[in-house]
Structures are given as C-alpha cells and as structure tokens.
Design an enzyme around this catalytic site. Sequence first.
Site, PDB file in Angstrom:
ATOM      1  N   CYS A   1       0.985  -1.302   0.126  1.00  0.00           N
ATOM      2  CA  CYS A   1      -0.089  -0.098   0.004  1.00  0.00           C
ATOM      3  C   CYS A   1       0.936   1.145  -0.254  1.00  0.00           C
ATOM      4  O   CYS A   1       0.435   2.423  -0.368  1.00  0.00           O
ATOM      5  CB  CYS A   1      -1.098  -0.037   1.373  1.00  0.00           C
ATOM      6  SG  CYS A   1      -2.132  -1.407   1.185  1.00  0.00           S
TER       7      CYS A   1
ATOM      8  N   HIS B   1      -3.227   7.110   2.404  1.00  0.00           N
ATOM      9  CA  HIS B   1      -3.731   5.815   1.835  1.00  0.00           C
ATOM     10  C   HIS B   1      -4.940   5.599   2.090  1.00  0.00           C
ATOM     11  O   HIS B   1      -5.487   5.661   3.475  1.00  0.00           O
ATOM     12  CB  HIS B   1      -2.665   4.782   2.436  1.00  0.00           C
ATOM     13  CG  HIS B   1      -3.152   3.457   2.073  1.00  0.00           C
ATOM     14  ND1 HIS B   1      -3.688   2.997   0.610  1.00  0.00           N
ATOM     15  CD2 HIS B   1      -3.437   2.211   2.998  1.00  0.00           C
ATOM     16  CE1 HIS B   1      -4.076   1.728   0.697  1.00  0.00           C
ATOM     17  NE2 HIS B   1      -4.004   1.292   1.917  1.00  0.00           N
TER      18      HIS B   1
ATOM     19  N   ASN C   1     -10.250  -0.159  -0.525  1.00  0.00           N
ATOM     20  CA  ASN C   1      -8.878  -0.079  -0.420  1.00  0.00           C
ATOM     21  C   ASN C   1      -8.150  -0.644  -1.626  1.00  0.00           C
ATOM     22  O   ASN C   1      -8.471  -1.903  -2.029  1.00  0.00           O
ATOM     23  CB  ASN C   1      -8.573  -0.890   0.618  1.00  0.00           C
ATOM     24  CG  ASN C   1      -6.956  -0.860   1.173  1.00  0.00           C
ATOM     25  OD1 ASN C   1      -6.035  -0.458   0.140  1.00  0.00           O
ATOM     26  ND2 ASN C   1      -6.581  -1.409   2.217  1.00  0.00           N
TER      27      ASN C   1
END
Length: 313
Positions: A111, A229, A259
């Site tokens: 990520c 993020h 996500n």
Amino acid sequence: MTAGIVDIVIDTPGERVANDYFDSIGLTDEWIRRRTGVAARWWMDPEVPLEDVAARVCAPLVARHGERVDIAALVVVSSSTGGKVPGIAQRVAKSAGLPTEVLAFDMNAACSGFVYGLITGLSLCRPAGAVIVCAVEAMSRLIHKNDRNTGCLFGDGTGAVLLEDRPEFRESSWHAGCDGDRADIMRGEIGGGIQLDGMQVYDRAVRTMSDTVKRLHADGIKSDVIIGHQANTRILQKIREEADIGDAVFVDCVEQFGNTSAASIPLALGTCVAEQSIPKAGRMTLVAYGAGEAWGGVTLDYDLTDATSPRPA
C-alpha cells in the site's frame, strides 16, 4: 529535488460492486459503511492483463507531454501482478508509446508503493526532464470475495502521474521506514487470500502516518492538500485528528473505491482534480502505510492547471 506533479490520469476498469453484493454473507451496507467507510469498489475482469490497464493511463501522459519533455523513466508500482519475471513495466512502456531508451522497472511496496515510487521518481527527474509513476492494482485477484473479514475492503484501479522538473517548484522532502519484524500482520498472494491483524494494522497505520505527516511539516512549510492511503475512513479520521494539518484539504475517497492498495492515492488525487475540490496548484503531502511493513510520505509541489481530463478517453 525541484520536480513536482504536473499531470494525472486515473481509471477504474471493470464492474462497480456495491455493498449489497455482500448481503449473502451477512454483511449489510450499513455495517460496511460504519466500519470501513466503503460504499462500493471496482473489480476488474480477472482475464484482463494488468499491463494493459496500466498502459491505458500512461499513454495519455506520453501523448500530452512526450514531445515537450524528455520522459526518461517509468516506475510501475503493483502488489497484484501475480508473476515475478518478467515484470510488466517494459510492456507498459511499449504499449504507452515510450521510446526504447526509457528506464522502466517494477516496484512493490504494497500500500506504500505509490509513495515509494514517487520518492524514486523524484530522484530520477533531470533538469528539463520528466518521469511517469504508475500504480496499478487488481486486489480482487488476491482476496476471497466471500471472506467476511477482507472481502468487502478491497478494490481495483490504476493511476499515473507525470513528474517534471520545473524552476518554479520548491524542493520536495520525504520520510520513510520499514520493519520486517512486523511482516506477518498483513500478507496476501494470488489465490491465497489476504490475512491481516485488524487491530495491529489500525494502530500502526494511524501512528506511522500521523508521525510521518508531522515530520514532513516540521520545517514549518504547510501543505495545501493531504492525501493518506485510502484504506479505511476511521483510520483517516484518526490521522486527521492527530496530525497537525492546519487548513489543508484532507482527502477521503474511501467511499468510492475501497482500499486499492498502491493505487489509492492517485485515484483519490485524480478524483479531486475531476471534482475541482482542491487548489489547481500548490503543495501536497502524500502518506501511506502498508504490508512489509513499509510506510512513508512525500511533500512536493504540484501544478495541475492543465490536468482537466484525469480519465482516459
């Protein structure tokens, strides 16, 4: 480093999957929104090559700027390509119309990949030159879609930015770190699903991203925009509370995409450009936390005045 972001293209190919998809495993729309902030995510066709998806967002950047500046490098970031050798960067470069002399390589920092890619890309920008950093993710190929713990969290997407050295841009700055002893709190592989320790991930994500924002702003130069993020709205809200963000626009697009790992920051940035919800030019801080464990942030100038079409034609 006096390079900054001057253009962006994003895409969410595939099917939009709303929360009612998970009714059959007992997860309601209200529960998913309350716990994660996610309302929908995009899942690609599993047969579509990721290099084709990445090339689709890189090609417009090459077409718009390739004759004006020397695009010297292409960094393709992904944790979901599936294969090891060869990577996809060289095929993306060819399909996007870059010359054979370009430096092209793959990167995986989960990520945190886009932030790591930006830090690397900034270091590769030469005077009057440019670098493309592209993140492409198909997280739907890693998850078990009927897994009550992770199935509703993740989505797919891609985004690419052009970094260009310009005399009017100020020096960028970055801070990053890693801890291999914590590698087991998040892990996943194609066909094997994703496993994560939710409480540890939450605590570590909030702590490391908040600390990174504070470190990057310690010089007193504040950002106009902060994009973390896009993992979970509750994580973002906690970072907003704990980090000193001043009057900066704090971006939360989790509701639209879920996500998307390394692609989450460029997708959020491109969405803000399309919605005209951030200043067209200024300074931004981008910060991420992910598996590995790896985290980092970068503060840099941007000018997206001419980035009026963040979606490919």
